[in-house]
Every structure is written in structure tokens, then in C-alpha cells.
Design a protein around this motif. Sequence first.
Motif, PDB file in Angstrom:
ATOM      1  N   GLU A  17     -39.203 -12.247  49.971  1.00  0.00           N
ATOM      2  CA  GLU A  17     -38.037 -13.065  49.623  1.00  0.00           C
ATOM      3  C   GLU A  17     -36.823 -12.183  49.355  1.00  0.00           C
ATOM      4  N   ALA A  18     -37.058 -11.084  48.631  1.00  0.00           N
ATOM      5  CA  ALA A  18     -35.939 -10.164  48.364  1.00  0.00           C
ATOM      6  C   ALA A  18     -35.435  -9.539  49.659  1.00  0.00           C
ATOM      7  N   SER A  19     -36.369  -9.233  50.560  1.00  0.00           N
ATOM      8  CA  SER A  19     -35.978  -8.651  51.839  1.00  0.00           C
ATOM      9  C   SER A  19     -35.187  -9.653  52.676  1.00  0.00           C
ATOM     10  N   ALA A  20     -35.587 -10.918  52.608  1.00  0.00           N
ATOM     11  CA  ALA A  20     -34.871 -11.944  53.366  1.00  0.00           C
ATOM     12  C   ALA A  20     -33.446 -12.117  52.849  1.00  0.00           C
ATOM     13  N   ILE A  21     -33.271 -12.011  51.545  1.00  0.00           N
ATOM     14  CA  ILE A  21     -31.912 -12.115  50.977  1.00  0.00           C
ATOM     15  C   ILE A  21     -31.030 -11.000  51.511  1.00  0.00           C
ATOM     16  N   ASP A  22     -31.637  -9.808  51.723  1.00  0.00           N
ATOM     17  CA  ASP A  22     -30.872  -8.684  52.261  1.00  0.00           C
ATOM     18  C   ASP A  22     -30.649  -8.794  53.765  1.00  0.00           C
TER      19      ASP A  22
END
Length: 518
Positions: A403-408
Motif C-alpha cells: 500500500e505504501a509502495s502504491a502511494i509512491d
Amino acid sequence: MKSQQERSKFEVRWWLKWSLLGLIGTVNGYATVLMYAQGEIPFALLTVVITTLCLYIFGSKRTYAHRYIFPGVVGMLVFIIFPLVYTIGLSFTNYSASNQLTLDRAQTILLQRSFQSGKSYLFDLYKLDTGHQLIIKADNALFASEVFDISNPPADDFMKLQEIDAASGEKEIIRTIVQNRSNLNKIELIMPNGEHIRMSGLRRFAAETPLFTVEEDGLSLLNNQNQQRYKPNLETGFYQPIDNEGNFVGESISPGFVVSVGGANFERVMTDDGIKEPFIGIFIWTVVFAFLSVALTLALGMILACIVQWEPLKGSGFYRVLLILPYAVPSFISIIIFKGLFNQSFGEINMMLDAMFGIKPSWFSEPTLARFMVVLVNTWLGFPYMMILCMGLLKSIPEDLYEASAIDGAGPIHNFFMITLPLLIKPLTPLLIASFAFNFNNFVMIQLLTAGGPNMVGTSEPAGYTDLLVSYTYRIAFEGGGGQDFGLAGAIATLIFLMVGGMSLLNLRLSKSTLEQD
């Protein structure tokens, strides 16, 4: 009253326990004596060790807890430690198909040989009311033996022959002689002129003399036929002719006996070009095969695990079952099926390639193609295992990271190389090393698919381009053109053990390191 009953039960159990242990000790002791008498010293020592452990562990109160691990200890001794020590011991001997006996046993077998030293005579077997009788035909005369029981002939005594005018009784057919040949061979007859004769064929008795006799030193043998002296050569493990000065000359005679050769078998591996060159080539191929098998099965298994774990994929459960099937089917069945598919003349793979591109690869006779086929088949057999491992490990990766990677703004490929792969490789490392060690010794797949072929040319021992070290060792031990060289095979097996043992130690070190970091 109660204490008296308890003491009685204790005494019964005590007597029962020591009676059983005494029986085990007696039976195993007798078996040990028999094995020692037969020259099976390693097995006799193994029996002594196991019996001693059994009596000590079950007879002492201090070792009560060890009773539960005793079966495992015995299994380890019998199936791991003993074969390992025995194999290492063989590697320092000349043990082979022609050198399996002790010196005393080889001498005994040679002393049992005989040669025809006089005339041979036709004979017939007649059945009388009280037994059987042998009739010898010699110089237009008939000589009859004593009447004897054919099922229990007088093996220790000589039977003198008496001249007769005509035979009496019923003449036996050749089938009866064949059926009783072993008993008739025990009979020794004495002709009227003092000549001793024994059965030399289905229709003949002949004067036979022992081929060898032992000389005064108890080791040397004299050939009674040509007066040649033989002496045991403790370097080669054979009886060999000697000259008047005691030097070995001429060809040795079989059977041979086992002698220690020191590190000669290891030296052969390193110096004999007919063994060294294929050994080095097979060693390199074994490492490459094991590495490619691990790398390809890991890559394919990890990719498929990621795909079937992908939430938008419909019917993922069906795909999981379908992809696990190669792992569920026994490997030997899959290997045999692939062997048929890759058949150069009638296999479906070559039929398709011929129809599409007009080519028919020689999968089993061209070294490069054979190795490619072996790696391909092993990848098919191994990827389900890696996929199952990766599927379980993927569940342990926190979704927060993705999820954090998708935000980036990262995509699936970036997530795979930056998140999934690093988190999977670490716990997979010990398993990958274990898989490497397994494929290093993947005998079944090689033996069933190619049997090590295509064979190399100009080697001292049978060797093939798809042979792994373990299959190469097997071929030396059981297919060797020089007579099944178990000593050389034991030396190579010892080297394989050291290599695989090193990998296992590395595996333990990496596992310990991983646990400490966690």
C-alpha cells in the motif's frame, strides 16, 4: 498387604526385563560369533555396538529417558553412520567384483580345484532292490561299485570296484543322473589298479588330482599340473606365479582377495586421465545442473506463486491445483513419460518440431541437447515445490508495504524486485541450499531419463555427458568394464560426501545466522 503385592510385581517385572535382555544378548552374541567366523567383521562390530547400547540403556535406571530415542539412534547407526564408515573403508581397498574374499577364503577355493590326471571311463547307474550301483566300463571289462543309497552316498569313504561279468538291475536314465549329480560328485571310487576316480561328467568318471597344494609356508601354492609356484601378491590382491628368486612373473589367477591400497583410489581420481578428465567434467556439470535446477525452479515457482496469489485473478484455486499436479504425481512416472515425449523417432515433441520447423533434435545422443533436456525435465518436476513454499511466504509479507509502495506510484514489477523478492529470498536461502544438495545427488532422474548418456569416449570407466557424480559412482560400482570397482566408487562417494557435507554445514550456518538476525 499392598506393599507385598507391589514388591511381587516389581520382582516379576525385574525378572522379565533381565530375562529378555539376557535373551537379546545371547542371540546377538551368537549372531556376532557367526558373522565374525564368516569374515564379516564390520557387521559383527555393528551388532556388538547395538547390543551393548541396548543392554546399557534398558538395563540402567540412569538412562531411562534414552529408551525413547533408542530406535532413532539404532536407525542412524544402521542406515547412516555404518554405510558411511563402510564406504569410506572400502575406498582404501581394492574391493571389486574379482576381489571380494579374504586371503584364506581365496586359498581355500583354489585348493578345491582339480585336473584330470589319468584316463576317463564311461559309467552307468543301475537301480537294485537295496539301492544303486555304479558300473564302470574300462578295457572291455565291467567294474561294479558297492550298493549305496543315492540320497546319502558315502562321501567320506572310498568304494572299491570289483570286476563283474554283467550288470544287474534296472539301468537309470540320464535324468536321474542329472537330478542326483551333486550326490554322485561326492563319491570316490578305487579301480583294481589302485587309481582313484571321481565323476567328471554326466557319463564319465576320471582320475582327478588337486590342482594346487599348499607349501610349507602355508601361503604359497604349487600347481601340480605344471609345477609352477604361486604366491599371494599383497599389492594387487591376487595369487601370482613367481620365479626361482621369488619375483612375481606372469598373469595372476582368480579369485582375488581384498587388500589395503592406501590412497591409491583417490590418487587414480586425480592422476588417471581416463578417470580425472571425466570426473572433472562431470563435477562441473553436476554443479551447473544443481545451480540451474535451483535457479529455474525458484524463478518459475516464485512467478507462478505471485500470479496465483493475485487477487483479481479468477479461478485461482483451480490454477493452484493444476500447477501442483506435477508435484503430486510420482516423479518416476513423470520421468518415464518425458522419456517417451523426447523420443527421437516417435516422440510427440519431435513430431511437432518436425511438422513446424522440419527438425528432429537428437535429444539422447547429442550432449548439449541431452543436458538441456535433463534441466528442462527437472525444472518441471521441481517448480511446484518452490511454488508451494513461495505461496506460504507471500502470506507473511505485510500488505502495508504494498500500500505504501502504491502511494509512491510504484508498479507490480517494482514491487516484486524491491519488496517481494528481498523478503522471500532470506527465509528461502536454507531451503535453496538444501535443494541444491538434493539436486547434486539427483540419481533417480538421471538414471531413469538418460542413464547418464550419451556416453563419453576414451574413458577408463563408464561415464556419460549427463552423468552426475552420484550416477557416475553407481556406474563405476556396478557397470565398470574393469570388473565393478567398488573401491574406486567408494573413493568418489567419499569425495561427494565431503562436498555435500560442506553444503550442509553452510546451510546450518546460514540458518543460524538467519535466526539470530530475526
